[in-house]
Enzyme design. Structure first.
Site, PDB file in Angstrom:
ATOM      1  N   ASP A 203      13.753  21.346 -19.440  1.00 10.93           N
ATOM      2  CA  ASP A 203      12.799  21.143 -18.349  1.00 10.93           C
ATOM      3  C   ASP A 203      12.856  22.277 -17.326  1.00 10.93           C
ATOM      4  OD1 ASP A 203      15.332  20.440 -17.467  1.00 10.93           O
ATOM      5  OD2 ASP A 203      14.846  18.336 -17.150  1.00 10.93           O
TER       6      ASP A 203
ATOM      7  N   ASN B  82      18.646   7.273 -12.582  1.00 12.76           N
ATOM      8  CA  ASN B  82      17.568   6.294 -12.808  1.00 12.76           C
ATOM      9  C   ASN B  82      17.199   6.178 -14.291  1.00 12.76           C
ATOM     10  OD1 ASN B  82      16.159   8.634 -13.330  1.00 12.76           O
ATOM     11  ND2 ASN B  82      14.625   8.378 -11.718  1.00 12.76           N
TER      12      ASN B  82
ATOM     13  N   GLU C  29      10.699  10.747 -16.532  1.00 11.03           N
ATOM     14  CA  GLU C  29      11.034   9.788 -15.485  1.00 11.03           C
ATOM     15  C   GLU C  29      10.642   8.370 -15.902  1.00 11.03           C
ATOM     16  OE1 GLU C  29      12.907  10.522 -13.013  1.00 11.03           O
ATOM     17  OE2 GLU C  29      11.971  11.821 -11.519  1.00 11.03           O
TER      18      GLU C  29
END
Ligand code: GLP
Length: 236
Positions: free
Chosen positions: A67, A136, A143
């Site tokens: 990324d 998370n 995400e």
């Protein structure tokens, strides 16, 4: 998903460097997927030491990073490309044969994403994918949310994710770009092998959910439960 539990973060890195070096010995032209973040730093230190000692060579290895931030280019100190130069590539005696990055500074980001997926395809996909885990449950910059993208895509970063990346921008989370480019879940899921490194107490809930939780787009790492050869190396 296999889980290997170690006493501490150094033991996780010791196991990881053995895995990576063994994979390169088996196939010197390995296609290796690499993450950024704090977790792999211990691994990168060891890979540099092993390379200097002649125990591993990257000279035929092709790497793909997972990324990159949008709106900054690879020369920016906050970019993941600069991170990789600082912590791995720039410290090696001989650089990898080819390193691949998403370019978050590209004028046409859609074309850039297509280019990356084509390059991945041309390389035959990732053979060994090293991963880190977002607190998370994100992998790369995939995400949590109502859906996951299979291909490389542009993503809006969660506030917590930007805070977690503040170190790269002198501790100032406001300077962390709001968007990023990431490979999609398909590149990760199609990797022949995936090695997830997760250490520290703050990752424990995400590790538990990744390994034992429901498969859900709200915790992208949970999809690794479906991976044909994924292992998590974690500390106690
Ligand atoms: C970052 C990166 C991920 C990384 C993760 C964990 O935001 N985009 O590729 O694996 O978050 O980072 P850390 O190891 O610092 O906890």
């Amino acid at each position: 998903m296999k889980v290997r539990v170690f006493a501490g973060a150094d033991d996780v890195a010791d196991a990881a460097v053995r895995e990576v070096a063994a994979a390169i010995r088996l196939n010197p032209s390995l296609v290796l997927g690499l993450p950024t973040g704090r977790t792999p730093l211990r691994l990168y230190d060891r890979l540099v030491a092993w390379e200097h000692a002649g125990r591993v060579s990257f000279s035929r290895v092709t790497t793909f990073n997972l990324d990159e931030f949008v709106g900054i280019n690879g020369r920016d100190a906050g970019s993941y490309r600069a991170y990789m130069e600082r912590h791995l590539f720039g410290r090696l005696r001989r650089r990898p044969f080819r390193v691949n990055f998403l370019d978050g500074g590209a004028a046409d980001l859609d074309a850039e994403l297509l280019r990356y997926d084509r390059a991945l395809q041309r390389a035959g996909g990732i053979e060994l994918q090293i991963l880190g885990l977002g607190a998370n449950g994100h992998v790369g910059f995939n995400e949590p949310g109502p859906a996951l993208d299979t291909r490389s895509h542009r993503v809006r970063l969660h506030t917590k994710t930007r805070e977690a990346n503040a170190d790269l921008f002198d501790g100032d989370a406001r300077r962390v770009p709001r968007e990023a480019l990431t490979v999609g879940m398909s590149a990760i899921m199609c990797a022949r092998r995936a090695l997830m490194l997760a250490t520290g107490r703050d990752k424990a809930p995400a590790v538990a959910a990744m390994v034992n939780g429901q498969l859900t787009t709200h915790l992208p790492a949970s999809f690794l439960q479906l991976h044909r050869d994924a292992a998590a190396l974690v500390d106690r």
